[in-house]
Motif scaffolding. Sequence first.
Motif, short mmCIF file in Angstrom:
data_model
loop_
_atom_site.label_atom_id
_atom_site.label_comp_id
_atom_site.label_asym_id
_atom_site.label_seq_id
_atom_site.Cartn_x
_atom_site.Cartn_y
_atom_site.Cartn_z
N MET B 15 0.84 -1.22 0.00
CA MET B 15 0.00 0.00 0.00
C MET B 15 0.86 1.25 0.00
SD MET B 15 -3.44 -0.45 2.23
CE MET B 15 -3.01 -1.54 3.54
N ALA B 16 1.94 1.23 0.81
CA ALA B 16 2.82 2.41 0.87
C ALA B 16 3.51 2.64 -0.47
CB ALA B 16 3.84 2.23 1.98
N VAL B 18 2.58 1.59 -3.50
CA VAL B 18 1.62 2.02 -4.54
C VAL B 18 1.18 3.47 -4.27
CG1 VAL B 18 -0.68 1.60 -5.51
CG2 VAL B 18 0.82 -0.31 -5.02
N GLY B 19 0.96 3.78 -2.99
CA GLY B 19 0.51 5.12 -2.63
C GLY B 19 1.49 6.18 -3.06
N ILE B 20 2.76 6.02 -2.71
CA ILE B 20 3.75 7.06 -3.04
C ILE B 20 3.97 7.11 -4.56
CG2 ILE B 20 5.87 5.67 -2.74
CD1 ILE B 20 5.36 9.32 -1.61
N ILE B 22 1.62 6.60 -6.80
CA ILE B 22 0.49 7.35 -7.38
C ILE B 22 0.67 8.85 -7.12
CG2 ILE B 22 -2.01 7.72 -7.33
CD1 ILE B 22 -2.32 4.76 -6.58
N VAL B 23 1.12 9.21 -5.92
CA VAL B 23 1.34 10.64 -5.63
C VAL B 23 2.37 11.20 -6.61
CG1 VAL B 23 2.26 12.29 -3.95
CG2 VAL B 23 0.74 10.49 -3.19
N PHE B 24 3.47 10.46 -6.82
CA PHE B 24 4.49 10.93 -7.76
C PHE B 24 3.94 11.01 -9.18
CE2 PHE B 24 7.90 10.71 -4.68
CZ PHE B 24 8.79 11.64 -5.17
N THR B 25 3.18 9.97 -9.56
CA THR B 25 2.62 9.97 -10.92
C THR B 25 1.76 11.21 -11.14
OG1 THR B 25 2.56 7.58 -10.82
CG2 THR B 25 1.25 8.60 -12.56
N ALA B 26 0.90 11.50 -10.16
CA ALA B 26 0.00 12.65 -10.31
C ALA B 26 0.79 13.95 -10.44
CB ALA B 26 -0.96 12.73 -9.11
N LEU B 27 1.76 14.14 -9.55
CA LEU B 27 2.46 15.42 -9.56
C LEU B 27 3.47 15.53 -10.72
CD1 LEU B 27 2.91 16.23 -5.76
CD2 LEU B 27 1.17 16.98 -7.34
#
Lengths: 375, 148
Positions: B15-16, B18-20, B22-27
């Motif tokens: 989860m950690a 994938v979470g980080i 996704i945050v990087f992908t978005a930004l």
Amino acid sequence: MEMFLDFFANTGFGLADYRNFIMIGIGIIFIYLGIAKHYEPLLLVPIGFGILLGNIPVFKGLGLSIYEPNSVLHYLYFGVTKGIYPPLVFMGIGAMTDFSTLLARPVLMLLGAAAQTGIFITFLGALALGFAPNEAASIGIIGGADGPTAIFLTAKLAQELIGPIAVAAYSYMALVPVIQPPIMRLLTTRKERLIRMEEPRTVSKREKMIFPIIAVLLCCFIAPAALPLLGLLFLGNLLKEAVVTERLAQAARTSVIDTVTILLGMTVGASTQADVFLTGKSIGIFALGAVSFGIATAAGLIFAKIMNLFLKTRINPLLGAAGVSAVPDSARVVQMVGQAEDPENFLLMHAMAPNISGVIGSAVGAGILWSFMVG
Amino acid sequence: MTGLEAIFYHNGFAMAAVGITIVFTALVSLSLIISQLHRALFVWDNRRSYIKKALRLFSEPKPPESEPVVKYFDNIYESARQFNLLIRATGEPFSLPELIRTAETRGIAHAHSTVSHLIAAGLIVGDGRGYFRWNREAYEQLLRQEPK
């Protein structure tokens, strides 16, 4: 005499125990820090006063306590438990924020992403300490250093922890000038702190108008659960930049955000009743919150140093510390630490870019954690 | 349950990570898009000239309208040879209308413009009495310059 004793038994003095007084002491400290030390006064004063309100012992059944369904405070608290206030605060923030520096140097956005590492590392730490996944996610988000985001996610995942998490988040936001500088000095050299940033290019009004539309579509398509927060953040910003909606932007950045901040702060404070707040879990939350905040700051600084290995024009790594989304306090701290080395080095404007992207990043992070927990 | 056991049990590392990500992908996606935004707006502002340029890439190049179509120009040597033979047969001096008419009856293309060009090249010159002569020296010099 018997009537007097009955009455006395039902007063605050009769119902109070030592924990109420501890909490009242904490509330007074919050008010003191806000008024005398100017640490986030707009937040700490309503929260501190709310702590006083929440810890006046009341006779159960009269509909006075925030946790009694028919009380006035309970109705006001509805905006917290249903996650209504945080998006409204975000709308106000959007209507106040100028994204120019971010648009001029988009690469600085990566620092805002790096700082969110703190959220996920703390999430792991909370799991390791035995917190349930939904509680661990709510604790991790403290590392985002964004009060409304922390309250929003906790309201969705672990309502019983709203009080401690909100107080921890806002406390650490208020303590940014105390927590961040030692970490910044530890992880950077003097030479690095002296780096001056290039003058950013001029950003057109049209770019500023198009940005909130692109940003909301892209971020919410990638992380749909961030929609309530990012949707209103970028709506507020569009109202500001569109010029023709200046009246609405003015309302969002003044009366709306001020009203919501008062209600949010006061009810969150009132939710910290001694029997709910003074538990072992709260101590764990405060400890993990501090760790989370420290990791977020360090992650931003280290990532800035890594970026310097690849960039043609080096950036001042202190900007990485502004990746946490305590707007604009962490940007101010970057300016302060930078100017301590070189009084003519002005980093504030540049630090606003990672700072604002930290707001976006923490909202995306919250959305991701929310979707993980309900999915 | 605590420690690594709790993290593994709740799938924490995945989860950690994938979470980080996704945050990087978005930004990162957002920063890539906004870094090109001002360029996209510049192209939009100058869209007419860009459309013209694009259309030019897909259409055959046309010579500018102001210049005459001088297909014979590349083959002035051949034109000079043809008119050298023609003038030798018709005799000198000659009038230009007669030369052009003779050339047209013999099937020489663009006789009028070819004669005009031969005059410009100094191969047909006036004799000062209203007639013209074939400049043999210029003709021989031209043939010497002909690329092999």
